[in-house]
Design an enzyme around this catalytic site. Sequence first.
Site, PDB file in Angstrom:
ATOM      1  N   ASP A 119       7.214  -5.258  14.268  1.00 18.35           N
ATOM      2  CA  ASP A 119       7.756  -3.905  14.235  1.00 18.35           C
ATOM      3  C   ASP A 119       7.932  -3.317  15.632  1.00 18.35           C
ATOM      4  OD1 ASP A 119       5.008  -3.991  14.434  1.00 18.35           O
ATOM      5  OD2 ASP A 119       4.655  -2.175  13.280  1.00 18.35           O
ATOM      6  N   ASP A 134       0.824  -1.215   0.000  1.00 20.67           N
ATOM      7  CA  ASP A 134       0.000   0.000   0.000  1.00 20.67           C
ATOM      8  C   ASP A 134       0.857   1.265   0.000  1.00 20.67           C
ATOM      9  OD1 ASP A 134       1.020  -0.252   2.535  1.00 20.67           O
ATOM     10  OD2 ASP A 134      -0.836   0.215   3.579  1.00 20.67           O
TER      11      ASP A 134
END
Length: 481
Positions: free
Chosen positions: A325, A247
């Site tokens: 993350d 994206d």
Amino acid sequence: MRSRKILMISGFLVTWTYVIIYFMPKVNTELPLLRNRHEQAVQQLEDGVRQEYHKTDKLMINLLGILQAKYATEAPEKEIRIQALPQNSQTILSLQEPPAIGPDQELQQDVLETPNETQTSHRPQTEIPSTVATRLANNQPVIPVLVFACNRISISKCLDNLIKYRPSTEQFPIIVSQDCGDEATRNVILSYDQQVSLIEQPDQTDIFVPPKEKKFKGYYKIARHYGWALNNTFSKGYEFVIIVEDDLNVAPDFFEYFLGTHHLLKQDSSLWCVSAWNDNGKANLIDSTHPELLYRTDFFPGLGWMLTKELWQELSVKWPKSFWDDWIRHPEQRKNRVCIRPEISRTRTFGKVGVSNGLFFDKYLRYIKLSEEFVPFTKMNLSYLLKDNYDKTFLKEIYTYPVVTYDELRRNLITRDGPVRIQYNTREVYKRTTKMLGLMDDFKSGVPRTAYHGVVSFMHNKRRVYLAPNVNWKGYDLSWS
């Protein structure tokens, strides 16, 4: 006596007739049932063996990926291949060495392996060759762009953008790694023919998630996908990999940016990634007249980033099951290492819908400015980003700038030109100030977004401002997260 014998014979015949009439049909009907039960049992056993093989095959692929990445610099005498078991195969394949091919077999192999023209039209490469070129003729590294995909057919925006600005297909091969098995998205990827390579995460089994984290199942799948895809890609011998989500759009100098900075990761052991993202990259917070500005940051930005083979070797052996993350930002992983990030982002996300349910998108991400100018980073001297050079200038200069309050800044009451500093001493002061300034106010493992040694740099009304702790700052406080 004779009549008794006749009677006995007659009785025997009658009994035998009853046996044939009443017992044989039952046996005949039971035999197929028995045969079916045996066939079902054999089929279940074969299915079980096949499932166990697939599990073993996945483990072997991951293990081989780690070993190949670790020992890629050593030239093996023979190539080792792992062959995956086809779904409809009745034969269990194993780890094997490729057979030698004689001159008389080469023609036969070409005939068997060369599909006709109609079969190859619009069919891209669906796997990475086991041996690939990792250096160009001029000794520049080949840096693959690994695009993570699942079920967004809008991946076409990302791929179109990458292909548009890619300066060399040879130096920057695009590898799309798809999870989820979404057929519509797969067809979009395949439509790019030889411009991209497609690899598919093979483990589509349900993933175990603790009951309290059921709503975060997507993050578990993402971590599994990242681990597999990075193992697969680094196992080919690449020294660097650029990670892009499906994206993201990229800037015109996206590839130039990474090409100009990759060598810094080898030169400076305190650097562990280069990111194309500025978390505080909204148009009113950046200096749009200086797209060449780069910074060191303690915060891992992600969203278009490059890592080395050596770093993956370190992280892969302890890769988390979820929230990779956040995990990578823990002190145990970061080890006081930093990333490089730009003043103006070289990526921009258009993915509001996803596992994060648009977290931060409407408030921050949609306003991030994407750089529009091409900066020739490969022709610039970027040695100022090395730790010794950077700390001597950046940190020392900041604490020479005058301290002002937010109110003075807002009301434009500062009489002198040049950069200024706003000081914070507590978590509460920091969060209150960042909210007033429109900066992202959260912490990860105690580190503010974009911070370096606690200092956050941004623009306000065309003036450079540093939001900084006091001069005797002692380090990040995990309790601030």
